[in-house]
Design an enzyme around this catalytic site. Structure first.
Site, PDB file in Angstrom:
ATOM      1  N   CYS A   1       0.809  -1.220   0.000  1.00  0.00           N
ATOM      2  CA  CYS A   1       0.000   0.000   0.000  1.00  0.00           C
ATOM      3  C   CYS A   1       0.841   1.269   0.000  1.00  0.00           C
ATOM      4  O   CYS A   1       0.624   2.181  -0.808  1.00  0.00           O
ATOM      5  CB  CYS A   1      -0.968  -0.013   1.184  1.00  0.00           C
ATOM      6  SG  CYS A   1      -0.196   0.009   2.830  1.00  0.00           S
TER       7      CYS A   1
ATOM      8  N   HIS B   1      -2.355   1.172   7.058  1.00  0.00           N
ATOM      9  CA  HIS B   1      -2.719   1.105   5.645  1.00  0.00           C
ATOM     10  C   HIS B   1      -2.832   2.521   5.091  1.00  0.00           C
ATOM     11  O   HIS B   1      -3.082   3.477   5.836  1.00  0.00           O
ATOM     12  CB  HIS B   1      -4.056   0.367   5.468  1.00  0.00           C
ATOM     13  CG  HIS B   1      -4.410   0.062   4.044  1.00  0.00           C
ATOM     14  ND1 HIS B   1      -3.620  -0.704   3.223  1.00  0.00           N
ATOM     15  CD2 HIS B   1      -5.479   0.448   3.283  1.00  0.00           C
ATOM     16  CE1 HIS B   1      -4.183  -0.802   2.022  1.00  0.00           C
ATOM     17  NE2 HIS B   1      -5.306  -0.103   2.041  1.00  0.00           N
TER      18      HIS B   1
ATOM     19  N   HIS C   1      -5.723   1.546  -4.111  1.00  0.00           N
ATOM     20  CA  HIS C   1      -4.785   1.081  -3.084  1.00  0.00           C
ATOM     21  C   HIS C   1      -4.357  -0.342  -3.390  1.00  0.00           C
ATOM     22  O   HIS C   1      -4.965  -1.032  -4.212  1.00  0.00           O
ATOM     23  CB  HIS C   1      -5.414   1.172  -1.692  1.00  0.00           C
ATOM     24  CG  HIS C   1      -6.623   0.307  -1.493  1.00  0.00           C
ATOM     25  ND1 HIS C   1      -6.877  -0.360  -0.315  1.00  0.00           N
ATOM     26  CD2 HIS C   1      -7.663  -0.017  -2.311  1.00  0.00           C
ATOM     27  CE1 HIS C   1      -8.010  -1.020  -0.402  1.00  0.00           C
ATOM     28  NE2 HIS C   1      -8.503  -0.835  -1.602  1.00  0.00           N
TER      29      HIS C   1
END
Length: 273
Positions: A178, A224, A236
């Protein structure tokens, strides 16, 4: 200070001096790194140009000062193709020199021929050929006045990785995580942000109000990060089963690609503007 050049397609930065250690990051061919220490004959501790550290195998680095100096002076372009071959001749029948991912650097020796082949140099002194369309401008600076262009560029760069598998610590078109996705999208546009999924002091990313979010800004969740695209959509890289890589999801509960777990756990929104 002592420096080296990345002399492999993808440089693996490990947490410890063993191949079985956790992958923390990846750097690309042709970049210069700083040598911090040599804990063993086979391993170096290095710092990247974006201020990230890790342990790398000595065999993946080029340490000859003369070649580093020549590379510093060379005119370089960046590979923009997801994966591209450098060949020994300006035709597809040429012998394979090396295959590089998006983000790698090559020195450019001459203009393209009538078939679109460009003569390029490798950091170890070898020469080869690559298609002109696989190369783009190597951008190392940015101007806040170019906000509209930068926002457009980072979103489209992130979208170019759609479908790429999730790889913890990865940052290439062969596998990406990510924060790797978000940081490399910015890096290819000349902006250095922190490589991990957090806002870090000393880097241009700073927190903004949720209602001020625009395309290219980042959404931070617990461990994240994602890039906002506009219209409630974000791109993402996620390891969630069924996604397993770079996908588009939504903050809108009425969209079929809505992810409730993320929409309800946003910690911060970050922007460089």
């Amino acid at each position: 200070m002592k420096y080296a050049l990345v002399n492999c397609p993808i440089l693996s930065l490990m947490k410890e001096t063993t191949k079985d250690s956790e992958l923390q990051d990846e750097d690309f061919y042709g970049y210069k790194v700083e040598i911090l220490s040599q804990p063993s004959p086979d391993w170096y501790e290095i710092r990247t140009h974006y201020n990230y550290t890790g342990f790398v195998e000595a065999s993946d680095l080029l340490l000859e000062e003369e070649k580093i100096h020549s590379w510093d002076k060379a005119y370089k372009m960046i590979v923009i193709q997801a994966y591209a071959d450098v060949l020994s001749m300006p035709k597809f029948q040429g012998h394979h020199r090396i295959s590089l991912t998006r983000g790698a650097l090559l020195s450019v020796i001459g203009g393209a021929d009538e078939n679109g082949w460009v003569k390029v140099g490798l950091c170890d002194g070898r020469e080869g050929y690559i298609k002109e369309k696989f190369l783009g401008e190597y951008i190392t600076t940015w101007n806040p006045c170019d906000e509209e262009w930068i926002r457009y560029q980072v979103v489209n760069t992130a979208l170019s990785y759609l479908g790429t598998q999730y790889r913890w610590g990865g940052k290439s078109s062969l596998g990406i995580d990510c924060s790797g996705l978000c940081s490399v999208a910015y890096m290819l546009s000349g902006v250095i942000i922190y490589r991990d999924a957090k806002i870090m002091k000393g880097f241009p990313m700073h927190e903004i109000a949720y209602e001020n979010m625009k395309p290219g800004d980042l959404l931070f969740f617990p461990d994240h990060v994602a890039m906002y695209m506009g219209n409630d959509k974000y791109v993402h890289s996620t390891g969630k089963n069924g996604s397993d890589g770079v996908v588009i999801n939504s903050l809108n509960p009425n969209d079929e690609d809505y992810r409730e777990d993320l929409a309800k756990s946003i910690k911060a929104v970050g922007s460089i503007f």
